[in-house]
Scaffold this motif. Sequence first.
Motif, PDB file in Angstrom:
ATOM      1  N   THR A  64      69.125 -38.429  19.815  1.00 10.99           N
ATOM      2  CA  THR A  64      68.641 -39.302  20.886  1.00 10.99           C
ATOM      3  C   THR A  64      67.952 -38.447  21.942  1.00 10.99           C
ATOM      4  N   THR A  66      66.215 -38.569  25.565  1.00 15.64           N
ATOM      5  CA  THR A  66      66.032 -39.343  26.794  1.00 15.64           C
ATOM      6  C   THR A  66      64.659 -39.023  27.389  1.00 15.64           C
ATOM      7  N   ILE A  98      71.182 -48.787  22.920  1.00  7.72           N
ATOM      8  CA  ILE A  98      69.867 -48.198  23.172  1.00  7.72           C
ATOM      9  C   ILE A  98      69.536 -48.360  24.652  1.00  7.72           C
ATOM     10  N   ASP A 102      64.791 -44.350  25.829  1.00 12.28           N
ATOM     11  CA  ASP A 102      65.311 -43.407  24.839  1.00 12.28           C
ATOM     12  C   ASP A 102      64.548 -43.539  23.519  1.00 12.28           C
ATOM     13  N   ASN A 104      65.048 -42.382  19.371  1.00 13.88           N
ATOM     14  CA  ASN A 104      65.995 -41.868  18.386  1.00 13.88           C
ATOM     15  C   ASN A 104      65.241 -41.343  17.177  1.00 13.88           C
TER      16      ASN A 104
END
Length: 381
Positions: A64, A66, A98, A102, A104
Amino acid sequence: MARVLIVGAGLTGSLCAALLRREASSPLRLTVWDKAEDSGGRMTTASSPHNPQSTVDLGAQYITCTPHYAKIHQSFYDELLAGGILKPLTSPIDGMVIKEGDCNFVAPHGVSSISKHYLKQSAHQVPVHGKNTGVDCHALLQGIFPTQGLNPMSFTSLALAGADICFRQRVTQINLRNNKWEVSRETGSSEQFDIIVLTMPAPQILQLQGDIANLISECQRQQLESVSYSSRYALGLFYEAGTKIDVPWAGRYITSNPCIRFISIDNKKRNIESSEIGPSLVIHTTVPFGVTYLEHSIEDVQELIFQQLENILPGLPQPVATKCQKWRHSQVTNAAANCLGQMTLHLQPFLVCGGDGFTQSNFDGCITSALCVLEALKNHI
């Protein structure tokens, strides 16, 4: 030629090796030792003994990013995406939270391919496109240092020899000998090095014997002892080609089971489905389960996981192979305070510790630590 030993071939250690190879202003002889059978550390990928193309991620499942780290670590993400090491996670993960902004990512060749990518770079001279301008680790940890200017393909490298990468090498002692480090291991003779980078979990650093035990100051010892980790198990299941696992998701967070926290159909998670490769499934346990059964046999733990899995996914076919992994040190729950991404234990000869125990337990924490280790080493290479 200075000899540098990096202990640990997880993400931090592998990236340290690549950065040192790129940044060195004079030739270095790089050596990487890891106690495991392959690279990756807690970002490890296991293969089926029947088909090496059937794999499961036994550690980190996806990455993930940010908005904060998308900016300061942009060059690293760009490189991994451009090389096909990472790709956007598009498969459905049931129960995943989620947050706005963000992104992924998943590793199509398994999450250990990230460490392998950096280890491969450590073994080759990198073309010179520019020069590193230095890393302000305090600013980096505060999130105000722009690593866009630190293109990972833009470091000066004069290193000529490839890194020596050896597995099944458990370091047991580190001693001072004639202004060098003499490193002993469970198997094989001791060797001497000019610089050591330790990237293993903090409790394993504290277990090392020899002069290093007396070189750690009382303050540093307290900081290392304060680092804590969660514990859990991961169970990988491999199936024959043509097996169907009929669920609408690629991964699912489980909230109502005392044993199982997460299930992933790993080939589906990566959007890789083939009639020639059977599906693979990985189960991650809850932390309370991991703590309770930490000292039990792998066979007993595996049987308990199977019993709970039957309640969640009844009627699963019998796998052709399994792989159960104990993570005594899974994720960092409390990092060492006031360490700026690394801890320098000795200056001459140089010995430094890095890893997520000095930052945070995720991909970006490892990148931050590797950059801070590099900065600490800049006057020694």
